[in-house]
Design an enzyme around this catalytic site. Structure first.
Site, short mmCIF file in Angstrom:
data_model
loop_
_atom_site.label_atom_id
_atom_site.label_comp_id
_atom_site.label_asym_id
_atom_site.label_seq_id
_atom_site.Cartn_x
_atom_site.Cartn_y
_atom_site.Cartn_z
CD GLU A 54 -6.69 1.15 0.84
OE1 GLU A 54 -8.05 0.37 0.61
OE2 GLU A 54 -6.45 0.23 2.29
CG ASN A 55 -4.67 3.30 2.41
OD1 ASN A 55 -3.77 2.37 1.94
ND2 ASN A 55 -5.43 3.49 2.34
CG ASN A 58 -10.48 -1.32 3.27
OD1 ASN A 58 -9.35 -1.23 2.67
ND2 ASN A 58 -10.84 0.06 4.39
CG HIS A 59 -9.11 3.33 2.37
ND1 HIS A 59 -10.36 4.01 3.39
CD2 HIS A 59 -9.02 2.74 3.71
CE1 HIS A 59 -10.21 3.60 4.42
NE2 HIS A 59 -8.57 3.25 4.53
CG HIS A 103 -6.79 -4.13 5.17
ND1 HIS A 103 -6.89 -2.66 4.87
CD2 HIS A 103 -6.25 -4.25 6.29
CE1 HIS A 103 -7.74 -2.48 6.03
NE2 HIS A 103 -7.33 -3.72 6.86
CG HIS A 127 -6.51 -4.51 0.70
ND1 HIS A 127 -6.10 -4.00 0.56
CD2 HIS A 127 -7.63 -4.13 1.34
CE1 HIS A 127 -5.96 -2.89 1.06
NE2 HIS A 127 -6.37 -3.09 1.64
CG HIS A 148 -0.55 -0.10 5.89
ND1 HIS A 148 -0.99 0.96 5.40
CD2 HIS A 148 -1.61 -0.77 4.35
CE1 HIS A 148 -1.58 1.62 4.82
NE2 HIS A 148 -1.75 0.31 4.50
CG ASP A 182 -1.86 -1.27 1.67
OD1 ASP A 182 -0.99 -2.34 0.81
OD2 ASP A 182 -3.02 -1.36 1.79
#
Length: 279
Positions: free
Chosen positions: A39-40, A67-68, A180, A155, A182, A8
């Protein structure tokens, strides 16, 4: 095939770290394909067209989400126009989520790699069965029948769910890797059926942080249960974390997996270049 997967990317620090390190690493390791979980990437929450372009310009061939995925609303339309951007495949059918949960990419030499992204369900938002979703994707593009390599980005929160997905795909995927949480795990391995596996690739982020976020707000919430603002990505030098996988051209299964960590605060680990060149 020589594949690198990076965990991520968190905010500006993660994007800068990848831009600094990936071009040289791609040349040195002779990478054929690079996947980045993004996603981040946009201020720690979701992705925008501009942040995606930074990562593509740095050398990413494919960006996966999680999820983001839709935290930045422009992603809902950008993903329709950008086939290299992949959201989880197990959104409920009734959600009519835009974009795609997998893609079969063709390299310049004609070889093909399938990339699949799914969300776990343990301690996460309710989604359709990720195992059924992955099974459909693997059946649609079988390894060494349609795809020369297959990568699954799992994820999710629970290490048990990630491990279960690794064994579920063993022998049918080149790499199953978790994202996810990290934090890079120390269990890079090749499973008995020939699938490379690591529970979490880690993050491309400043590790003087709480999973890539500035420490102040997470510490306040944990110690006082009072929120005084949003999480903000830490802005120190990023450590770029991921995994390197080399596959067998005949079977598509893994013959080598090694962690990658470059820059920032963590001890650096990079696949030994001379061994790759002389192999």
């Amino acid at each position: 095939m020589r594949i690198a997967f990076f965990g991520d990317v968190v905010g500006r620090s993660g994007r800068d770290g990848l831009s600094d390190h990936l071009p040289g690493l791609r040349r040195r390791l002779g990478l054929d394909f690079v996947i980045v979980n993004a996603e981040n990437a946009a201020a720690g929450f979701g992705i925008t067209e501009n942040t995606a372009r930074e990562l593509f310009d740095a050398g990413a061939d494919c960006l996966t989400l999680g999820n983001h995925s839709w935290d930045q609303k422009e992603a809902l339309t950008y993903i329709v126009r950008e086939p290299r951007l992949i959201r989880p495949a197990n959104y409920p059918i009734l959600s009519d989520a835009p974009g795609r949960g997998s893609n079969l990419f063709e390299l310049r030499d004609g070889r093909r790699i399938l990339v699949v992204n799914v969300l776990g369900r343990v301690h996460m938002d309710a989604m359709d069965d990720p195992f059924a979703a992955v099974n459909r994707e693997l059946d649609s593009a079988p390894l060494q029948v349609v795809a020369d390599a297959v990568v699954v980005d799992m994820h999710c929160e629970a290490t048990s769910e990630k491990m279960a997905m690794g064994h579920f795909c063993d022998g049918r995927a080149s790499l199953v890797v978790g994202t996810h949480t990290h934090v890079p795990t120390a269990d890079a391995q090749i499973l008995t059926g020939g699938t490379a596996y690591q529970t979490d690739a880690g993050a491309c982020a400043d590790y003087d942080s709480v999973i890539g976020n500035d420490k102040e707000e997470p510490l306040r919430r944990f110690t006082t249960k009072i929120s005084q603002g949003r999480y903000r990505p830490a802005d120190g030098p990023a450590t770029v974390c991921g995994v390197y996988v080399e596959t067998d051209d005949k079977t598509g299964l893994a013959k080598r997996i090694e962690p990658i960590r470059m820059g920032g605060r963590l001890k650096e680990t990079v696949p030994e270049v001379q061994a790759l060149v002389s192999a």
